[in-house]
Design a protein around this motif. Structure first.
Motif, PDB file in Angstrom:
ATOM      1  N   GLU A  87    -103.243 -34.842 -44.453  1.00 27.81           N
ATOM      2  CA  GLU A  87    -102.988 -35.860 -43.430  1.00 27.81           C
ATOM      3  C   GLU A  87    -103.377 -35.312 -42.057  1.00 27.81           C
ATOM      4  O   GLU A  87    -102.945 -34.223 -41.676  1.00 27.81           O
ATOM      5  CB  GLU A  87    -101.512 -36.267 -43.427  1.00 27.81           C
ATOM      6  N   ASN A  96     -97.640 -30.992 -47.660  1.00 28.86           N
ATOM      7  CA  ASN A  96     -96.337 -30.441 -48.030  1.00 28.86           C
ATOM      8  C   ASN A  96     -96.350 -30.110 -49.517  1.00 28.86           C
ATOM      9  O   ASN A  96     -96.529 -31.004 -50.355  1.00 28.86           O
ATOM     10  CB  ASN A  96     -95.200 -31.403 -47.697  1.00 28.86           C
ATOM     11  N   ASN A 100     -92.683 -33.394 -49.733  1.00 26.22           N
ATOM     12  CA  ASN A 100     -91.884 -34.002 -48.668  1.00 26.22           C
ATOM     13  C   ASN A 100     -92.752 -34.284 -47.436  1.00 26.22           C
ATOM     14  O   ASN A 100     -92.404 -33.937 -46.311  1.00 26.22           O
ATOM     15  CB  ASN A 100     -90.732 -33.061 -48.308  1.00 26.22           C
ATOM     16  N   ILE A 101     -93.893 -34.931 -47.650  1.00 27.31           N
ATOM     17  CA  ILE A 101     -94.862 -35.130 -46.581  1.00 27.31           C
ATOM     18  C   ILE A 101     -94.339 -36.046 -45.488  1.00 27.31           C
ATOM     19  O   ILE A 101     -94.674 -35.882 -44.312  1.00 27.31           O
ATOM     20  CB  ILE A 101     -96.194 -35.682 -47.149  1.00 27.31           C
ATOM     21  N   ASP A 102     -93.492 -37.010 -45.832  1.00 29.93           N
ATOM     22  CA  ASP A 102     -92.962 -37.930 -44.811  1.00 29.93           C
ATOM     23  C   ASP A 102     -92.162 -37.168 -43.759  1.00 29.93           C
ATOM     24  O   ASP A 102     -92.266 -37.455 -42.563  1.00 29.93           O
ATOM     25  CB  ASP A 102     -92.089 -39.008 -45.462  1.00 29.93           C
ATOM     26  N   ALA A 103     -91.362 -36.206 -44.207  1.00 26.53           N
ATOM     27  CA  ALA A 103     -90.565 -35.421 -43.255  1.00 26.53           C
ATOM     28  C   ALA A 103     -91.472 -34.543 -42.395  1.00 26.53           C
ATOM     29  O   ALA A 103     -91.230 -34.362 -41.200  1.00 26.53           O
ATOM     30  CB  ALA A 103     -89.549 -34.564 -44.007  1.00 26.53           C
ATOM     31  N   THR A 104     -92.518 -34.007 -42.999  1.00 26.96           N
ATOM     32  CA  THR A 104     -93.480 -33.195 -42.238  1.00 26.96           C
ATOM     33  C   THR A 104     -94.145 -34.017 -41.149  1.00 26.96           C
ATOM     34  O   THR A 104     -94.239 -33.599 -39.990  1.00 26.96           O
ATOM     35  CB  THR A 104     -94.545 -32.618 -43.191  1.00 26.96           C
ATOM     36  N   LEU A 105     -94.613 -35.206 -41.504  1.00 32.42           N
ATOM     37  CA  LEU A 105     -95.293 -36.059 -40.529  1.00 32.42           C
ATOM     38  C   LEU A 105     -94.331 -36.549 -39.449  1.00 32.42           C
ATOM     39  O   LEU A 105     -94.729 -36.740 -38.293  1.00 32.42           O
ATOM     40  CB  LEU A 105     -95.922 -37.253 -41.250  1.00 32.42           C
ATOM     41  N   ALA A 106     -93.077 -36.756 -39.816  1.00 33.01           N
ATOM     42  CA  ALA A 106     -92.088 -37.211 -38.825  1.00 33.01           C
ATOM     43  C   ALA A 106     -91.923 -36.182 -37.718  1.00 33.01           C
ATOM     44  O   ALA A 106     -91.846 -36.531 -36.527  1.00 33.01           O
ATOM     45  CB  ALA A 106     -90.750 -37.486 -39.510  1.00 33.01           C
ATOM     46  N   THR A 120     -94.191 -27.326 -45.830  1.00 33.09           N
ATOM     47  CA  THR A 120     -95.187 -27.836 -44.885  1.00 33.09           C
ATOM     48  C   THR A 120     -96.387 -26.896 -44.803  1.00 33.09           C
ATOM     49  O   THR A 120     -96.238 -25.682 -44.703  1.00 33.09           O
ATOM     50  CB  THR A 120     -94.573 -27.992 -43.481  1.00 33.09           C
TER      51      THR A 120
END
Length: 269
Positions: A87, A96, A100-106, A120
């Motif tokens: 991403e 990630n 847990n890519i959503d938390a990384t991008l957040a 990450t």
């Protein structure tokens, strides 16, 4: 009860007659026990799978990440592939390894910063990477592990990995650069995060990202080609400087001082 008997009569007259013949003083009790005409009791309905359970398969397959901070982050050569498959957030690429890519991008998109979740992966150029390891991995690096990679069309090979001892292609240890970032950015360097500027320009970075050997080929613009040419000159200059600085040290180490010649009579008793 009369309506139920009519239905049974239409379907089977002989069954209706036989049931009528069995009626006696306990007629009401017999009717209540007849399985053919009885209405299913509430408990029978409850025995069937509840509608809410039948409609909740999505909840059953959700990943439970409640203890994701405690999971060990295993990293191998195969975890690094085409940088452009990750991403993109501004000039860096993120992934990630624990999903847990959503938390990384957040965290990456937050204007207030934050601590990146374990797993990450952060890359700016194909040959270097940072991976957020599990809590307690290395307090000095905020649990980041630094990687130097050898990239080829066949895949990736980890050349060096670790913490304070890992150096980039310019001979600088990764930690000294990233430690200058404001604490709220969790050691991620960007132009406004407090880190010292690096000698690689934005155009050079874009050129390197476009020429990742593990990715499908991309057409290079004239600006890309010029930037990559300038980068090659920069690398050769840095290597020559490093070699020149190391030469006097090597000469000192290799210089042997000859012992003084013994005077006449030395060694005689």
């Amino acid at each position: 009860m009369h309506s139920i008997r009519k239905v049974v009569l239409l379907t089977s007259l002989s069954l209706f007659l036989s049931l009528s013949a069995c009626k006696g003083p306990g007629d009401e009790q017999l009717e209540a026990e007849e399985p053919v005409v009885s209405v299913p009791a509430p408990e029978i309905k409850e025995a069937a799978p509840p509608e809410s359970e039948a409609g909740a398969p999505a909840e059953e397959v959700l990943v439970d990440d409640s203890d994701i901070g405690e999971k060990a982050v295993e990293v191998t050569d195969k975890d690094f592939s085409c940088i452009r498959d990750m991403e993109q957030v501004r000039g860096m690429y993120l992934g990630n390894l624990l999903g847990n890519i959503d938390a990384t991008l957040a965290v990456a998109n937050s204007k207030e910063g934050g601590v990146y979740p374990p797993g990450t992966v952060v890359q700016i150029v194909p040959t270097e990477a940072m991976v957020k390891r599990e809590a307690g991995f290395n307090a000095a690096t905020n649990d980041w592990e630094f990687f130097v990679l050898d990239v080829a069309a066949e895949g990736t090979k980890v050349v060096t990995r670790g913490g304070e001892e890992v150096k980039n292609g310019f001979g600088q240890d990764c930690l000294s650069c990233h430690a200058e970032a404001d604490p709220k950015w969790d050691m991620i360097c960007e132009s406004d995060h407090g880190c010292q500027p690096i000698p690689i320009t934005r155009d050079m970075i874009v050129g390197l990202q476009k020429t990742d050997k593990r990715c499908p080929p991309m057409e290079l613009t004239d600006a890309d080609k010029k930037a990559l040419g300038d980068l090659q000159v920069l690398i050769e200059t840095v290597k020559a400087k490093a070699a020149a600085e190391a030469a006097p040290e090597d000469a000192e180490e290799n210089t042997e001082v000859a012992p003084p010649a013994p005077e006449e009579g030395d060694g005689k008793q």
